[in-house]
Design an enzyme around this catalytic site. Sequence first.
Site, mmCIF file in Angstrom:
data_model
loop_
_atom_site.group_PDB
_atom_site.id
_atom_site.type_symbol
_atom_site.label_atom_id
_atom_site.label_comp_id
_atom_site.label_asym_id
_atom_site.label_seq_id
_atom_site.Cartn_x
_atom_site.Cartn_y
_atom_site.Cartn_z
ATOM 1 N NE ARG A 69 -2.789 0.777 3.711
ATOM 2 C CZ ARG A 69 -2.260 0.978 4.633
ATOM 3 N NH1 ARG A 69 -1.357 2.112 4.744
ATOM 4 N NH2 ARG A 69 -2.157 0.301 5.552
ATOM 5 C CE1 TYR A 100 -16.022 10.396 -17.004
ATOM 6 C CE2 TYR A 100 -14.965 10.495 -14.961
ATOM 7 C CZ TYR A 100 -15.835 9.896 -15.778
ATOM 8 O OH TYR A 100 -16.101 8.615 -15.441
HETATM 9 N N1 PLP Z 1 -10.505 12.307 -16.140
HETATM 10 C C1 PLP Z 1 -11.117 12.251 -17.470
HETATM 11 C C2 PLP Z 1 -10.837 13.363 -18.301
HETATM 12 C C3 PLP Z 1 -11.712 10.972 -17.805
HETATM 13 O O1 PLP Z 1 -12.245 10.933 -19.077
HETATM 14 C C4 PLP Z 1 -12.032 10.183 -16.634
HETATM 15 C C5 PLP Z 1 -12.658 8.767 -17.224
HETATM 16 O O2 PLP Z 1 -13.327 8.692 -18.114
HETATM 17 C C6 PLP Z 1 -11.651 10.306 -15.578
HETATM 18 C C7 PLP Z 1 -10.673 11.472 -15.182
HETATM 19 C C8 PLP Z 1 -11.420 9.162 -14.606
HETATM 20 O O3 PLP Z 1 -10.981 8.061 -14.745
HETATM 21 P P1 PLP Z 1 -11.201 6.707 -14.354
HETATM 22 O O4 PLP Z 1 -12.435 6.368 -14.941
HETATM 23 O O5 PLP Z 1 -9.988 5.885 -14.374
HETATM 24 O O6 PLP Z 1 -11.562 6.774 -12.665
#
Ligand code: PLP
Length: 361
Positions: free
Chosen positions: A26, A78
């Site tokens: 970890r 996102y």
């Molecule tokens: N940031 C962006 C721009 C993303 O497109 C995504 C997921 O699609 C994430 C963060 C989150 O990543 P994860 O799905 O690996 O948790």
Amino acid sequence: MTPPIYLTSTFAFKAYDEHGGYEYSRTANPGRDLLADTLARLEGGAGAVVTASGMAAVDLVLSRVGRGDLVLAPHDCYGGTWRLLSMRRARGHFDVVFVDQSNAADLAAAFARKPALVLIETPSNPLMRVVDIAAIAAQAKKTGARVAVDNTFLSPALQRPIPLGADFVIHSTTKYLNGHSDVVGGAVIAADSAEIDELLLWANVTGVAGSPFDAYLTLRGLRTLFPRIERQQKSAMAVAAFLERQSAVASVNYPGLASHPQHALAKAQQTGFGAMLSFELAGGVEAVRQFVEAVAIFTLAESLGGVESLVAHPATMTHAGMGSEARRAAGISDGLLRLSVGLEAEADLLGDLETALAAIV
Ligand code: PLP
């Protein structure tokens, strides 16, 4: 030539109160450390922390702000990031202001509120809006804010935010860095080594570290990052140009097109336009349904950045968690589709899109 994989949770101590550099996975694991060093070198950072997902990476950066602090975030980020920020705000962990970061007046008004952290996503997901990292970082420096850039959509092969002034780079390594759709992972890269110490401490405290096996696979995928993305963006350009000529398509969002509002900025800030794009079907939701049911090479699935081409409907998939009101405010309509262009033959991809567009009645 190939780094070993240490599938161990724990490491034998050498003697009383003396470990051999590693104690418990970890806290640290050799394969994960190798991935962290590689990502830090690719991004030009002082170090990196590898996490179990992209969301864990976003949340790890958010551990650097607290009660009373303000986070300035893009209104079209996102959906998962939007949800995390909103839910932490609702629990009183910090305050958030969502703004259109390409609108100078809105950005200046948000900076006047003295944010502690500015989160940038460029190109944004799914509208592919591009913002000026160096300009925002310069503004942030003046007001004492730190800047984190989510570089998931381009990867360090096409954009390096730290030399442009960012303090942190965030990745969902699930996407281009691993590139083979078989790992969920994330990483934070920091410009300053003191920040890495803080982030490593918190990652150990909360237990968000990525697994040794995922680090091994991500290192394996990373070896082909540059040729993959080069080929994928070549096809993406052809796909974007093709879609722009179709009457069933109302608009195409791809920074490589001359019609993109920030085409010049993308050209200056990025070393390529990437392999992500989105487009609006003139026929709305019904056209979306007919299109996604007709594609054969593009798979209807969330995620992006893998070797296979995917189509996603943000309103019902990646950005469903935002709710319709926030999506409307960000400009994410129900007729919008997002494409992640993979490594299949360009002619096959164009043929698939042509067939699917013809299926819209
Ligand atoms: N940031 C962006 C721009 C993303 O497109 C995504 C997921 O699609 C994430 C963060 C989150 O990543 P994860 O799905 O690996 O948790």
